[in-house]
Design a protein around this motif. Structure first.
Motif, PDB file in Angstrom:
ATOM      1  N   GLY A 124       0.780  -1.226   0.000  1.00 42.63           N
ATOM      2  CA  GLY A 124       0.000   0.000   0.000  1.00 42.63           C
ATOM      3  C   GLY A 124       0.809   1.272   0.000  1.00 42.63           C
ATOM      4  O   GLY A 124       0.238   2.369   0.055  1.00 42.63           O
ATOM      5  N   ALA A 125       2.131   1.170  -0.089  1.00 44.90           N
ATOM      6  CA  ALA A 125       2.997   2.347   0.020  1.00 44.90           C
ATOM      7  C   ALA A 125       3.499   2.845  -1.325  1.00 44.90           C
ATOM      8  O   ALA A 125       4.433   3.640  -1.375  1.00 44.90           O
ATOM      9  N   ALA A 126       2.887   2.398  -2.420  1.00 43.05           N
ATOM     10  CA  ALA A 126       3.268   2.887  -3.743  1.00 43.05           C
ATOM     11  C   ALA A 126       2.009   3.098  -4.569  1.00 43.05           C
ATOM     12  O   ALA A 126       1.054   2.312  -4.484  1.00 43.05           O
ATOM     13  N   PHE A 127       2.003   4.155  -5.350  1.00 46.79           N
ATOM     14  CA  PHE A 127       0.932   4.376  -6.319  1.00 46.79           C
ATOM     15  C   PHE A 127       1.275   3.605  -7.584  1.00 46.79           C
ATOM     16  O   PHE A 127       2.447   3.476  -7.949  1.00 46.79           O
ATOM     17  N   GLY A 128       0.255   3.108  -8.275  1.00 44.01           N
ATOM     18  CA  GLY A 128       0.514   2.447  -9.542  1.00 44.01           C
ATOM     19  C   GLY A 128      -0.767   2.136 -10.276  1.00 44.01           C
ATOM     20  O   GLY A 128      -1.857   2.152  -9.694  1.00 44.01           O
ATOM     21  N   TYR A 129      -0.623   1.849 -11.551  1.00 44.85           N
ATOM     22  CA  TYR A 129      -1.778   1.432 -12.346  1.00 44.85           C
ATOM     23  C   TYR A 129      -1.302   0.599 -13.530  1.00 44.85           C
ATOM     24  O   TYR A 129      -0.107   0.552 -13.846  1.00 44.85           O
ATOM     25  N   VAL A 130      -2.249  -0.082 -14.187  1.00 44.73           N
ATOM     26  CA  VAL A 130      -1.951  -0.899 -15.358  1.00 44.73           C
ATOM     27  C   VAL A 130      -2.044  -0.012 -16.587  1.00 44.73           C
ATOM     28  O   VAL A 130      -3.074   0.609 -16.848  1.00 44.73           O
ATOM     29  N   THR A 131      -0.947   0.052 -17.345  1.00 45.50           N
ATOM     30  CA  THR A 131      -0.857   0.896 -18.536  1.00 45.50           C
ATOM     31  C   THR A 131      -1.052   0.056 -19.786  1.00 45.50           C
ATOM     32  O   THR A 131      -1.194  -1.175 -19.723  1.00 45.50           O
ATOM     33  N   ASN A 132      -1.014   0.718 -20.948  1.00 42.19           N
ATOM     34  CA  ASN A 132      -1.127  -0.036 -22.203  1.00 42.19           C
ATOM     35  C   ASN A 132       0.232  -0.461 -22.740  1.00 42.19           C
ATOM     36  O   ASN A 132       0.330  -0.925 -23.868  1.00 42.19           O
ATOM     37  N   GLY A 133       1.292  -0.326 -21.952  1.00 39.69           N
ATOM     38  CA  GLY A 133       2.601  -0.811 -22.360  1.00 39.69           C
ATOM     39  C   GLY A 133       3.738   0.049 -21.837  1.00 39.69           C
ATOM     40  O   GLY A 133       3.531   1.016 -21.097  1.00 39.69           O
ATOM     41  N   GLY A 134       4.961  -0.314 -22.241  1.00 40.86           N
ATOM     42  CA  GLY A 134       6.153   0.338 -21.714  1.00 40.86           C
ATOM     43  C   GLY A 134       6.244   1.811 -22.041  1.00 40.86           C
ATOM     44  O   GLY A 134       6.743   2.604 -21.242  1.00 40.86           O
ATOM     45  N   CYS A 186       0.597  -4.583 -22.423  1.00 44.40           N
ATOM     46  CA  CYS A 186       0.205  -3.870 -21.214  1.00 44.40           C
ATOM     47  C   CYS A 186       1.434  -3.738 -20.317  1.00 44.40           C
ATOM     48  O   CYS A 186       2.470  -4.344 -20.557  1.00 44.40           O
ATOM     49  N   GLY A 187       1.307  -2.927 -19.293  1.00 42.18           N
ATOM     50  CA  GLY A 187       2.414  -2.733 -18.364  1.00 42.18           C
ATOM     51  C   GLY A 187       1.901  -2.280 -17.016  1.00 42.18           C
ATOM     52  O   GLY A 187       0.701  -2.058 -16.825  1.00 42.18           O
ATOM     53  N   ILE A 188       2.812  -2.152 -16.090  1.00 39.43           N
ATOM     54  CA  ILE A 188       2.512  -1.638 -14.761  1.00 39.43           C
ATOM     55  C   ILE A 188       3.490  -0.506 -14.482  1.00 39.43           C
ATOM     56  O   ILE A 188       4.694  -0.658 -14.714  1.00 39.43           O
ATOM     57  N   VAL A 189       2.980   0.626 -14.047  1.00 40.43           N
ATOM     58  CA  VAL A 189       3.856   1.716 -13.638  1.00 40.43           C
ATOM     59  C   VAL A 189       3.642   1.968 -12.159  1.00 40.43           C
ATOM     60  O   VAL A 189       2.511   1.911 -11.660  1.00 40.43           O
ATOM     61  N   LEU A 190       4.733   2.208 -11.451  1.00 45.20           N
ATOM     62  CA  LEU A 190       4.718   2.454 -10.013  1.00 45.20           C
ATOM     63  C   LEU A 190       5.410   3.774  -9.731  1.00 45.20           C
ATOM     64  O   LEU A 190       6.321   4.177 -10.462  1.00 45.20           O
ATOM     65  N   ALA A 191       4.988   4.442  -8.670  1.00 48.69           N
ATOM     66  CA  ALA A 191       5.631   5.701  -8.285  1.00 48.69           C
ATOM     67  C   ALA A 191       5.414   5.941  -6.797  1.00 48.69           C
ATOM     68  O   ALA A 191       4.472   5.400  -6.189  1.00 48.69           O
ATOM     69  N   ARG A 192       6.284   6.761  -6.236  1.00 48.90           N
ATOM     70  CA  ARG A 192       6.111   7.161  -4.842  1.00 48.90           C
ATOM     71  C   ARG A 192       4.872   8.054  -4.757  1.00 48.90           C
ATOM     72  O   ARG A 192       4.748   9.032  -5.510  1.00 48.90           O
TER      73      ARG A 192
END
Length: 390
Positions: free
Chosen positions: A100-110, A256-262
């Motif tokens: 739960g300590a990172a924001f993220g979502y599923v993207t359409n790729g890199g 598809c991809g996953i991006v994560l960020a603080r």
């Protein structure tokens, strides 16, 4: 199979007849069968073809839309954000963030994942220069143009990784500006991994105080995290945002991809309630609701240990390929910790048959989960005996 001609696919003014629809279904069945058969020869692209999600076909009979932020819900109720958050949480923990300590979502790729990371960095530091290695993913120069950022290309060392001393030199000339650095964790050409601790040290030595480090781990993230010799790549190693591919080591029928960020950095881009009752803190507005279900399903099936086993098997097959290609006199190069093997390219016809990409006369083999010893044995049999002197 015969590639359909433009006239075969043209869309007419009148509705299709029942006979025409039957012919169309037969055409589509033939193409799908051909694509499945090609798995027997596809060993060059970093895509996992060992997948079958046909039992999830009921999701194709409804429009799912993960509009806006993955957090919470939206006014459009046919979404899969709960599955999306589970996928994000798995990869966030893999990347060293507490649950739960990172924001993220599923993207359409890199490309979208890299764009998001660079966008967050640019909003944190509007005057920033975008630094990336000469072997960076092709999306990054395009992203620099989209964001109107100055791009500084940094040379690589003999292994294809960003040269930290060259990065330091480039940053010294702009030390009073911010720095957004894209570190490549598994280059598409050689599987090279940029040294995150060395990148941080280079920024500090150059006197740059305002930084954002984006790790493009689309290809190499799972290898860096789950291989027998883990390598720095995630939040614990100083990354501020991270891109991971969904269709590579894990496997998905659509890119598809996953991006994560603080999370504190994402606050710089968030628009409250702008997307059908949801916050707008992603690149897309309407977002794919099918990929999160597919990724969640595969992760639940495998579990973390299944992912570990998959990575280790891919690395084993890469070692097997390098050994067999050496016997064939093809001068293979297998960088440690990667599932990439470079070797002297065969004929153009053979490269096309085996889906092998070529760079400077070298063929590019990637042992993804669908690639087995049988693939390597059949390839080597076609290569024939090693050339003889004289």
């Amino acid at each position: 199979m015969r590639v359909p001609l433009a006239e075969d696919l043209a869309i007419a003014d009148e509705p299709r007849t029942s006979e025409g629809l039957a012919a169309d279904r037969a055409l589509l069945d033939d193409i799908a069968s051909w694509m499945r058969d090609e798995r027997a020869y596809s060993i060059g692209a970093p895509v996992n073809l060992d997948i079958d999600y046909r039992h999830l076909a009921p999701f194709l009979a409804v429009h799912g839309n993960n509009a806006g932020s993955p957090c919470g819900t939206s006014e459009y109720r046919l979404h899969t954000k709960h599955f999306e958050r589970a996928v994000v949480d798995f990869f966030a923990i893999l990347a060293g963030a507490p649950s739960g300590a990172a924001f993220g979502y599923v993207t359409n790729g890199g490309t979208e994942s890299n764009l998001f990371g660079a966008f967050v960095g640019r909003e944190r530091h509007p005057d920033a220069v975008l630094y990336a290695s000469s072997d960076v993913h092709y999306s990054v120069p395009k992203i620099a143009r989209l964001l109107r950022m100055e791009l500084a290309t940094v040379p690589t060392d003999r292994h294809g990784a960003m040269d930290p001393r060259a990065l330091e030199s480039a940053c010294r000339a702009n030390r009073h500006r911010g720095a957004v650095v894209v570190a490549t964790i598994g280059s598409t050409g050689r599987g090279a991994v940029d040294d995150l601790p060395a990148v941080h040290a280079a920024l500090a030595d150059a006197g740059v105080e305002r930084t954002h480090l984006h790790a493009d781990a689309a290809f190499g993230g799972p290898l860096a995290a789950l291989g027998p010799s883990p390598r720095p790549w995630g939040f614990a190693d100083g990354a501020d945002s991270i891109a991971i591919s969904g269709h590579k080591m894990l496997g998905c029928p659509v890119p598809c991809g996953i991006v994560l960020a603080r999370p504190e950095h994402v606050d710089n881009i968030r628009e409250q309630g702008a997307a059908v009752g949801a916050d707008d803190d992603t690149i897309g507005g309407s977002r794919d609701a099918l990929s999160p279900v597919l990724l969640w399903h595969e992760l639940r099936r495998l579990g973390r240990q299944g992912m570990v086993d998959r990575v280790h098997e891919c690395l084993r097959i890469a070692e097997y390929a390098a050994e067999r290609l050496e016997r064939r006199g093809r001068h293979p190069e297998h960088p440690a910790g990667t599932n990439t093997v470079l070797f002297d390219a065969p004929s153009q016809a053979m490269c096309e048959r085996w889906h092998l990409f070529q760079v400077d006369g070298r063929a590019h083999l990637v042992t993804m989960p669908h690639v087995t010893e049988d693939h390597i044995d059949r390839l080597c049999a076609e290569l024939g005996d090693p050339p003889t002197d004289g």
